[in-house]
Enzyme design. Structure first.
Site, mmCIF file in Angstrom:
data_model
loop_
_atom_site.group_PDB
_atom_site.id
_atom_site.type_symbol
_atom_site.label_atom_id
_atom_site.label_comp_id
_atom_site.label_asym_id
_atom_site.label_seq_id
_atom_site.Cartn_x
_atom_site.Cartn_y
_atom_site.Cartn_z
ATOM 1 N N SER A 91 -1.864 -44.097 53.307
ATOM 2 C CA SER A 91 -0.600 -43.378 53.463
ATOM 3 C C SER A 91 -0.267 -42.583 52.206
ATOM 4 O O SER A 91 -0.330 -43.109 51.090
ATOM 5 C CB SER A 91 0.528 -44.373 53.744
ATOM 6 N N HIS A 121 -1.804 -41.855 59.519
ATOM 7 C CA HIS A 121 -3.248 -42.045 59.401
ATOM 8 C C HIS A 121 -3.966 -41.196 60.439
ATOM 9 O O HIS A 121 -3.738 -41.350 61.648
ATOM 10 C CB HIS A 121 -3.628 -43.523 59.588
ATOM 11 N N HIS A 177 -5.738 -51.024 60.277
ATOM 12 C CA HIS A 177 -5.308 -52.140 59.454
ATOM 13 C C HIS A 177 -5.488 -53.476 60.174
ATOM 14 O O HIS A 177 -5.456 -53.543 61.404
ATOM 15 C CB HIS A 177 -3.832 -51.998 59.083
ATOM 16 N N TYR A 194 -3.281 -55.697 60.433
ATOM 17 C CA TYR A 194 -2.071 -56.039 61.184
ATOM 18 C C TYR A 194 -2.000 -55.364 62.550
ATOM 19 O O TYR A 194 -1.154 -55.723 63.377
ATOM 20 C CB TYR A 194 -0.813 -55.731 60.379
ATOM 21 N N GLU A 195 -2.868 -54.407 62.823
ATOM 22 C CA GLU A 195 -2.834 -53.745 64.124
ATOM 23 C C GLU A 195 -3.407 -54.625 65.227
ATOM 24 O O GLU A 195 -2.953 -54.569 66.373
ATOM 25 C CB GLU A 195 -3.588 -52.419 64.057
ATOM 26 N N ALA A 200 -0.874 -46.888 49.798
ATOM 27 C CA ALA A 200 0.507 -46.899 49.329
ATOM 28 C C ALA A 200 0.863 -48.354 49.063
ATOM 29 O O ALA A 200 0.480 -49.244 49.830
ATOM 30 C CB ALA A 200 1.435 -46.306 50.382
ATOM 31 N N MET A 216 -0.774 -53.775 52.281
ATOM 32 C CA MET A 216 -1.291 -54.336 53.533
ATOM 33 C C MET A 216 -2.674 -53.810 53.890
ATOM 34 O O MET A 216 -3.027 -53.758 55.070
ATOM 35 C CB MET A 216 -0.304 -54.026 54.675
ATOM 36 N N SER A 217 -3.450 -53.394 52.903
ATOM 37 C CA SER A 217 -4.768 -52.819 53.197
ATOM 38 C C SER A 217 -5.713 -53.053 52.038
ATOM 39 O O SER A 217 -5.482 -53.905 51.183
ATOM 40 C CB SER A 217 -4.629 -51.309 53.473
ATOM 41 N N ASN A 276 7.559 -47.841 46.388
ATOM 42 C CA ASN A 276 8.806 -48.610 46.371
ATOM 43 C C ASN A 276 8.649 -49.800 45.445
ATOM 44 O O ASN A 276 7.531 -50.159 45.052
ATOM 45 C CB ASN A 276 9.157 -49.095 47.782
ATOM 46 N N HIS A 318 8.780 -48.658 57.249
ATOM 47 C CA HIS A 318 7.586 -47.816 57.226
ATOM 48 C C HIS A 318 7.973 -46.351 57.039
ATOM 49 O O HIS A 318 7.288 -45.608 56.326
ATOM 50 C CB HIS A 318 6.774 -47.991 58.510
#
Length: 276
Positions: free
Chosen positions: A35, A66, A88, A90-91, A118, A213-214, A237, A249
């Site tokens: 991202s 993405h 990812h 989480y998908e 990110a 998360m990646s 952030n 997100h």
């Protein structure tokens, strides 16, 4: 000795497709865009684009921000193969979603993987808009895309997971161009929910500098395949509880977009001048 994964029929089919479309291409550098890093594609010279949908076994990311193409071209003297988006963990819950694409690029000749993401900061001196090179990571959920691999090949060392020489070059090149490239430890959370303030405090106490998360699954895949890894985070952030920001997100994408142009310019400058 050839690794067993090279004989995967789906891998060979995707590799054949790439070679058919680009018979003279010989990329040595693979890039995986997270991202805020999509602007890298505008810097690729002599680009050729092949959608993931045309490559057997390549995933279709379902996350905003993405894309889903392999973009092959040049950054300075280096021929590069860019994965414009990732799927990812989480998908679907599967940490091995990017295994086949990365292995295909390794089989095609890519020796270096340049990753981007990110991330949320755990440090006051690493505010939103900062760039951080990963010096190491903490696989907090202890999930691996290598589970089920056969034989002794599965036991890959993670010492120097993020190549020290590439990292030193990246920091020096960024500095010479007038930019600060921080270094730090990245803590992987599966997501898709953002971390709680208590989890952020835990990550700090474990020695983390940023959370995301990646990236960690892809680093494991790349190191298993014998690739050197350089990874950069765009800080979007502060971690939960470290500021008054309302994390979402959409917020992450907005913050990433605000710093995207500079981040992409710095990264492309680094890749152009890397000594491999």
């Amino acid at each position: 000795m050839n690794p067993q994964w090279l004989s995967d029929p789906e891998l060979q089919s995707a590799l054949h497709t790439l070679r058919h479309h680009l018979p003279t291409a010989r990329p040595r550098v693979a890039m995986l865009l997270g991202s805020g890093w999509g602007g890298v594609t505008a810097h690729i010279e002599q680009p050729h684009r092949i959608p993931y949908a045309q490559l057997p076994g390549f995933p279709q990311p379902s996350v905003a921000g993405h894309a889903a193409d392999v973009l092959v071209g040049r950054l300075g003297p280096h021929e590069v193969a860019v994965l414009t988006g990732r799927k990812h963990t989480y998908e679907t819950g599967d940490p091995s979603a990017m295994k086949l694409p990365l292995r295909v690029l390794r089989a095609w000749g890519c020796e270096v993987l340049v990753q981007t993401n990110a991330a949320g900061s755990l440090r006051a001196d690493l505010p939103p808009g900062s760039l951080m090179a990963l010096s190491d990571h903490i696989n907090l959920p202890q999930r691996s895309p290598l589970i089920g691999e056969a034989g002794n090949e599965r036991f890959v060392s993670m010492v120097n997971a993020y190549d020290a020489d590439l990292r030193t070059q990246a920091r020096q090149l960024a500095q010479a161009a007038g930019h600060t490239l921080h270094e730090g430890v990245y803590v992987w959370f599966v997501g898709p929910q953002f971390e709680t303030p208590a989890e952020i405090r835990l990550a700090q106490r474990l020695g983390g500098d940023a959370v995301g998360m990646s990236t960690v699954p892809e680093t494991l895949i790349a190191r298993h395949a014998g690739m050197r890894v350089l990874a950069l985070s765009l800080i979007t952030n502060m971690g939960a509880g470290l500021s008054d920001e309302n994390l979402s997100h959409d917020h992450t994408l907005a913050q990433a977009q605000a710093a995207s142009q500079r981040a992409c310019e710095v990264l492309c400058h680094i890749v152009r001048h890397l000594l491999l």
